[in-house]
Motif scaffolding. Sequence first.
Motif, short mmCIF file in Angstrom:
data_model
loop_
_atom_site.label_atom_id
_atom_site.label_comp_id
_atom_site.label_asym_id
_atom_site.label_seq_id
_atom_site.Cartn_x
_atom_site.Cartn_y
_atom_site.Cartn_z
N THR A 22 0.77 -1.39 -0.01
CA THR A 22 0.06 -0.15 0.00
C THR A 22 0.87 1.26 -0.22
O THR A 22 0.34 2.52 0.18
CB THR A 22 -1.03 0.09 1.38
OG1 THR A 22 -0.18 -0.16 2.50
CG2 THR A 22 -1.87 -1.14 0.95
N LEU A 23 2.06 1.00 0.11
CA LEU A 23 2.98 2.32 -0.23
C LEU A 23 2.91 2.80 -1.40
O LEU A 23 2.95 2.24 -2.50
CB LEU A 23 4.52 1.62 0.04
CG LEU A 23 5.14 1.42 1.47
CD1 LEU A 23 6.38 1.14 1.36
CD2 LEU A 23 4.80 2.89 2.41
N VAL A 24 2.90 4.14 -1.46
CA VAL A 24 2.78 5.04 -2.89
C VAL A 24 3.97 5.92 -2.55
O VAL A 24 4.02 6.95 -2.28
CB VAL A 24 1.55 6.11 -2.73
CG1 VAL A 24 1.36 6.62 -4.13
CG2 VAL A 24 0.04 4.97 -2.52
N ASP A 53 -3.29 -2.17 -7.47
CA ASP A 53 -2.35 -1.35 -7.14
C ASP A 53 -2.80 -0.14 -6.64
O ASP A 53 -3.56 0.75 -7.35
CB ASP A 53 -1.75 -1.05 -8.50
CG ASP A 53 -0.57 0.05 -8.37
OD1 ASP A 53 -0.43 0.67 -7.59
OD2 ASP A 53 0.43 0.04 -9.28
N VAL A 54 -2.43 0.29 -5.46
CA VAL A 54 -3.11 1.26 -4.59
C VAL A 54 -2.78 2.56 -5.38
O VAL A 54 -3.79 3.77 -5.34
CB VAL A 54 -2.66 1.27 -3.20
CG1 VAL A 54 -3.42 2.81 -2.43
CG2 VAL A 54 -3.46 0.04 -2.57
N SER A 55 -1.65 2.87 -6.05
CA SER A 55 -1.12 4.01 -6.52
C SER A 55 -2.07 4.55 -7.73
O SER A 55 -2.04 5.58 -8.09
CB SER A 55 0.27 4.19 -6.70
OG SER A 55 0.45 3.16 -7.72
N LEU A 153 -9.37 -8.68 -0.36
CA LEU A 153 -8.55 -7.47 -0.53
C LEU A 153 -9.10 -6.30 -0.38
O LEU A 153 -8.57 -5.32 0.22
CB LEU A 153 -7.78 -7.83 -1.99
CG LEU A 153 -6.63 -6.74 -2.40
CD1 LEU A 153 -5.54 -6.82 -1.35
CD2 LEU A 153 -6.22 -6.94 -3.65
N LEU A 154 -10.27 -6.05 -0.81
CA LEU A 154 -11.11 -4.87 -0.53
C LEU A 154 -11.30 -4.58 0.81
O LEU A 154 -10.92 -3.58 1.25
CB LEU A 154 -12.31 -4.57 -1.23
CG LEU A 154 -12.31 -4.76 -2.78
CD1 LEU A 154 -13.74 -5.01 -3.18
CD2 LEU A 154 -11.95 -3.57 -3.22
N GLY A 155 -11.54 -5.69 1.69
CA GLY A 155 -11.63 -5.33 3.22
C GLY A 155 -10.29 -5.04 3.94
O GLY A 155 -10.24 -4.25 4.79
N TYR A 156 -9.10 -5.61 3.40
CA TYR A 156 -7.67 -5.26 3.79
C TYR A 156 -7.35 -4.03 3.41
O TYR A 156 -6.72 -3.26 4.50
CB TYR A 156 -6.71 -6.27 3.07
CG TYR A 156 -5.56 -6.20 3.57
CD1 TYR A 156 -4.97 -6.74 4.68
CD2 TYR A 156 -4.52 -5.44 2.57
CE1 TYR A 156 -3.47 -6.64 5.23
CE2 TYR A 156 -2.95 -5.45 3.09
CZ TYR A 156 -2.58 -6.03 4.27
OH TYR A 156 -1.24 -5.63 4.70
N ASN A 164 -10.02 4.65 2.43
CA ASN A 164 -9.54 5.65 1.31
C ASN A 164 -9.21 4.73 0.12
O ASN A 164 -7.94 4.67 -0.11
CB ASN A 164 -8.39 6.29 1.99
CG ASN A 164 -7.85 7.52 1.10
OD1 ASN A 164 -8.89 7.54 0.22
ND2 ASN A 164 -6.93 7.82 0.98
N ASN A 165 -10.08 3.75 -0.33
CA ASN A 165 -9.82 3.12 -1.63
C ASN A 165 -11.04 3.29 -2.42
O ASN A 165 -11.11 2.35 -3.42
CB ASN A 165 -9.52 1.61 -1.01
CG ASN A 165 -11.05 1.19 -0.34
OD1 ASN A 165 -11.87 1.74 -0.08
ND2 ASN A 165 -10.89 -0.13 -0.07
#
Length: 168
Positions: A22-24, A53-55, A153-156, A164-165
Amino acid sequence: LSPPNKKGLFESEVVRVLTPGTLVDEKMLEKKENNYIISVLTNDTTLAFTVADVSTGYFAVSQIETDDKEKTLQDELAKLQPSECILPDALYNDSDLLKMLTAQTGLNIFPFSSWEVYAHDAKKIVKKHFGVTTLESFGVKDRHAALQTAAALLGYLKETQKGNNSHI
């Protein structure tokens, strides 16, 4: 602790949990490298996984029927090169799977203790996140294992990113 100009205690909360997937990192974004996080579920002949990919907001789900789950998963991991993998507790305790996953360079593996909570209502969670009433257009309507990895994965991400997703 209290703020310098106030006396007494004040309430604080965690606003975001940083994990490898989750690092951006601005350096990664400059190099246009993806920072994938993946959730994996396997059973007899099924391999299911979701990658995000959160970014960038990228999110993809796959369910594959195969006689060689280990080789198929190794191939997928080689293509994606995720930095983080979450598993349900039962798979995290599978020594063969864990050995294979730990052989992947740069992959951090974590059990997700709330996996079953999200997997139990997978269809509902996925439909709610994407704001749809049916999953037919996504091609996963009857792909139960894939839906479980997606919901987990959405829950995580919801738990670590504190909701914030929405860009995913």
